[in-house]
Design an enzyme around this catalytic site. Structure first.
Site, mmCIF file in Angstrom:
data_model
loop_
_atom_site.group_PDB
_atom_site.id
_atom_site.type_symbol
_atom_site.label_atom_id
_atom_site.label_comp_id
_atom_site.label_asym_id
_atom_site.label_seq_id
_atom_site.Cartn_x
_atom_site.Cartn_y
_atom_site.Cartn_z
ATOM 1 N N PHE A 1 0.775 -1.249 0.024
ATOM 2 C CA PHE A 1 -0.096 0.059 0.083
ATOM 3 C C PHE A 1 0.949 1.170 0.163
ATOM 4 O O PHE A 1 1.743 1.505 0.995
ATOM 5 C CB PHE A 1 -0.906 0.325 1.244
ATOM 6 C CG PHE A 1 -1.775 1.339 1.252
ATOM 7 C CD1 PHE A 1 -3.042 1.049 0.585
ATOM 8 C CD2 PHE A 1 -1.360 2.183 1.921
ATOM 9 C CE1 PHE A 1 -3.784 2.180 0.417
ATOM 10 C CE2 PHE A 1 -2.281 3.370 1.944
ATOM 11 C CZ PHE A 1 -3.511 3.318 1.211
ATOM 12 N N ASP B 1 9.061 2.695 1.388
ATOM 13 C CA ASP B 1 8.003 3.437 2.138
ATOM 14 C C ASP B 1 7.973 3.013 3.421
ATOM 15 O O ASP B 1 7.555 2.138 3.869
ATOM 16 C CB ASP B 1 6.795 2.803 1.222
ATOM 17 C CG ASP B 1 5.477 3.558 1.678
ATOM 18 O OD1 ASP B 1 5.692 4.153 2.665
ATOM 19 O OD2 ASP B 1 4.272 3.462 0.941
ATOM 20 N N LYS C 1 2.852 9.691 8.252
ATOM 21 C CA LYS C 1 2.088 9.156 9.669
ATOM 22 C C LYS C 1 2.717 9.823 10.845
ATOM 23 O O LYS C 1 2.401 10.741 11.335
ATOM 24 C CB LYS C 1 1.908 7.866 9.587
ATOM 25 C CG LYS C 1 0.850 7.061 8.524
ATOM 26 C CD LYS C 1 0.438 5.703 8.734
ATOM 27 C CE LYS C 1 -0.788 5.518 7.806
ATOM 28 N NZ LYS C 1 -0.505 4.704 6.719
HETATM 29 C C1 LIG Z 1 -0.725 4.960 5.240
HETATM 30 C C2 LIG Z 1 0.342 4.768 4.266
HETATM 31 C C3 LIG Z 1 0.537 5.714 2.885
HETATM 32 C C4 LIG Z 1 -0.546 6.596 2.813
HETATM 33 O O1 LIG Z 1 -0.423 7.914 3.572
HETATM 34 P P1 LIG Z 1 -1.198 8.862 3.478
HETATM 35 O O2 LIG Z 1 -1.010 9.872 4.509
HETATM 36 O O3 LIG Z 1 -3.091 8.251 3.907
HETATM 37 O O4 LIG Z 1 -1.518 9.220 2.298
HETATM 38 C C5 LIG Z 1 1.386 5.120 2.078
HETATM 39 N N1 LIG Z 1 2.236 3.961 2.573
HETATM 40 C C6 LIG Z 1 2.198 3.316 3.512
HETATM 41 C C7 LIG Z 1 2.929 2.168 3.954
HETATM 42 C C8 LIG Z 1 0.997 3.552 4.554
HETATM 43 O O5 LIG Z 1 1.148 2.976 5.491
#
Ligand SMILES: *Cc1c(COP(=O)(O)O)cnc(C)c1O
Length: 409
Positions: free
Chosen positions: A140, A225, A254
Site C-alpha cells: 500500500f 516506503d 504518519k
Molecule cells: C498510510 C500509508 C500510506 C499513505 O499515507 P497517506 O498519509 O494516507 O497518504 C502510504 N504508504 C504506507 C506504507 C502507508 O501505511
C-alpha cells in the site's frame, strides 16, 4: 444557514462522500492513550489513528510546540523557506542516510514525490528506456492515481482507469521473481520494510539484502516506503536501520507529525539533483506549523530509551496476545515488530477480523484491521504498561465472547 451545534454519527451519512464507514463512536477528547466520546465514554487507544499518534493524544511537548509556532507564523509557501522546516530537515539528515529532504503533507504525496524523482533521475542519467517501477502485491503506497496504481491491491484501482503505465507487480518476499523481472529498464523498486495495510508481513533478511543487491546490479533506485514503519514504530527510528540495508529514497509521514499532517521524502544529494527548480512542488510542503510539531516529535522519539521501550512493549503485547490466541483458538500467529503488531486470525475464522475489532470497541478498546484476516495494533510508542494490560483485558473479554458465541453456534 445557522450552524448546527449538535452533530451526530447520523449526520455523516447525509453530509460526507461515502468513502468511509466510520464507527458509531465520535471521540471528542484524547489524553495519552485514552479517548472520550460524545457521551463521556472512555476508550483505550491501541489504534493510534493508524500508526500516527506516536506520542498519544495531546502530548504536552507537542501542544507546546504547536502553540508556540501558532503565535508566530503559520504559512509562507515555498516562495520563501522557514526556520522550522530547515531545523527539521537538518534533524532528519543527521538521524538518517539522507542528505536532502523534500516536505509534503501526507504519505501518498511522499511516495508520489519518490516515484516521480526515480523516473526523473533515470531520465537524466540513463535516457528514455529506463521507466519500469517494480512493486509488490499487497503493498500500500497511498491513494493518488500513481501511488494507488503502484500499490499491490487491484481492488483500489478498479474503475479508475486509464492508469499510469510502466508498473510491474511481483510477489513480496520472493527474490526469484524479482531476479527474473528486474532489468536495466527498471528505474526503481518500491517496498515497505514491513507490509502494513497488507497484513503486517515481514520479509526475510535474504529478500531485503537481495532486493538491494539487484537494484545495485541494474542501477535501479530502492525506495523504502516507511510511511507506517517510520518514526520509531518498529523500535528503531526507521525500520531500514534494523534491516541492514540503506535505501536510495525513503518516504515518511504518519508518525512524523504525531497527528499533525506532514510527509517527507528523504534522499541523497546526487539523486536530489534531478529535482531541479520547478520540477516538483507543494504549496503547504514544509509548513511551519507541521515542521515545528514534527521537530518536537523527533526530539522525543529518537532517543535510545524510548526506542528500547518500544521493543519492551512489543514483548508485553506479544506474550499476552499469544496466550489469548492459544486459550481461545482465536489467532494462528502474532507477528510484526515493535508497536506494529498483527494478530492473524486462525484459519477457521476467515474474514472475522472486522467482527473482532467491533467487539473490542464495544468493550472499550480501539484496534485496527489489516485486511480481512488480521487485527492490527499500532498504539502510542509511550503507552503506559498498566494501560496496555487494561486494554488487553478488555480485548480478551471481546475475544472470549466471540469464542463462546461460535462454540454455541
Ligand atoms: C498510510 C500509508 C500510506 C499513505 O499515507 P497517506 O498519509 O494516507 O497518504 C502510504 N504508504 C504506507 C506504507 C502507508 O501505511
Amino acid at each position: 444557514m445557522a450552524s448546527k451545534l449538535h452533530v451526530t454519527r447520523d449526520d455523516f451519512d447525509h453530509l460526507m462522500v461515502p468513502t468511509y464507514a466510520p464507527s458509531s463512536v465520535i471521540p471528542v477528547r484524547g489524553e495519552g492513550s485514552r479517548l472520550w466520546d460524545q457521551n463521556g465514554r472512555e476508550f483505550i487507544d491501541f489504534a493510534g489513528g493508524i500508526a500516527v499518534t506516536c506520542l498519544g493524544h495531546a502530548h504536552p511537548a507537542l501542544v507546546a510546540a504547536l502553540n508556540e509556532q501558532a503565535g508566530r507564523l503559520w504559512h509562507l509557501s515555498n516562495v520563501m523557506t522557514n526556520e522550522p522546516a530547515l531545523r527539521l530537515a537538518e534533524k532528519l539528515c543527521q538521524a538518517t542516510f539522507a542528505e536532502r529532504v523534500m516536505f509534503c503533507n501526507s504519505g501518498a504525496e511522499a511516495n508520489e514525490a519518490a516515484l516521480k524523482l526515480a523516473r526523473r533521475y533515470a531520465w537524466d542519467h540513463f535516457g528514455e528506456d529506463k521507466r519500469e517501477i517494480i512493486s509488490f502485491y499487497n503493498s500500500f503506497h497511498g491513494r493518488t492515481l500513481f501511488t494507488v496504481t503502484v500499490g499491490g491491491q487491484p481492488k483500489y484501482t478498479e474503475g479508475f482507469d486509464p492508469l499510469p503505465g510502466g508498473i510491474t507487480h511481483l510477489p513480496y518476499d520472493h527474490l526469484n521473481a524479482l531476479e527474473a523481472q528486474i532489468s536495466d529498464h527498471t528505474c526503481a523498486v518500491i517496498m515497505e520494510p514491513i507490509q502494513g495495510e497488507g497484513g503486517i508481513n515481514s520479509p526475510s533478511p535474504e529478500f531485503v539484502r537481495g532486493v538491494r543487491a539487484l537494484c545495485d546490479e541494474h542501477q535501479a533506485l530502492l525506495i523504502y516506503d516507511e510511511v507506517q514503519t517510520g518514526v520509531g514504530r518498529t523500535g528503531s527510528l526507521y525500520a531500514y536501520m534494523q534491516q541492514n540495508v540503506v535505501p536510495d529514497i525513503l518516504s515518511t509521514a504518519k508518525g512524523l507529525g504525531g497527528g499533525f499532517p506532514i510527509g517527507a521524502m528523504l534522499t541523497t544529494e546526487k539523486i536530489a539533483a534531478s529535482f531541479g527548480v520547478g520540477t516538483h512542488g507543494s504549496t503547504y510542503g514544509g509548513n511551519p506549523l507541521a515542521c515545528a510539531v514534527a521537530d518536537a516529535v523527533l526530539d522525543i522519539v529518537n532517543q535510545p530509551a524510548l526506542l528500547d521501550g518500544v521493543k519492551i512493549r512489543h514483548q508485553h503485547f506479544k506474550r499476552r496476545l499469544e496466550q489469548m490466541g492459544e486459550r481461545y483458538g482465536m489467532f494462528q500467529e502474532i507477528r510484526g515488530q515493535g508497536l506494529l503488531i498483527g494478530c492473524a486470525m486462525s484459519p477457521d475464522r476467515p474474514g472475522q477480523a472486522r467482527d473482532l475489532m467491533n467487539a473490542a470497541r464495544e468493550q472499550g478498546v480501539l484496534v485496527l484491521v489489516a485486511g480481512p484476516d488480521v487485527i492490527r495494533l499500532a498504539p502510542s510508542l509511550i503507552i503506559d504498561e498498566g494501560l496496555i494490560d487494561q486494554g488487553l483485558d478488555r480485548f480478551e473479554t471481546a475475544v472470549a465472547a466471540m469464542a463462546e458465541a461460535s462454540a454455541e453456534a
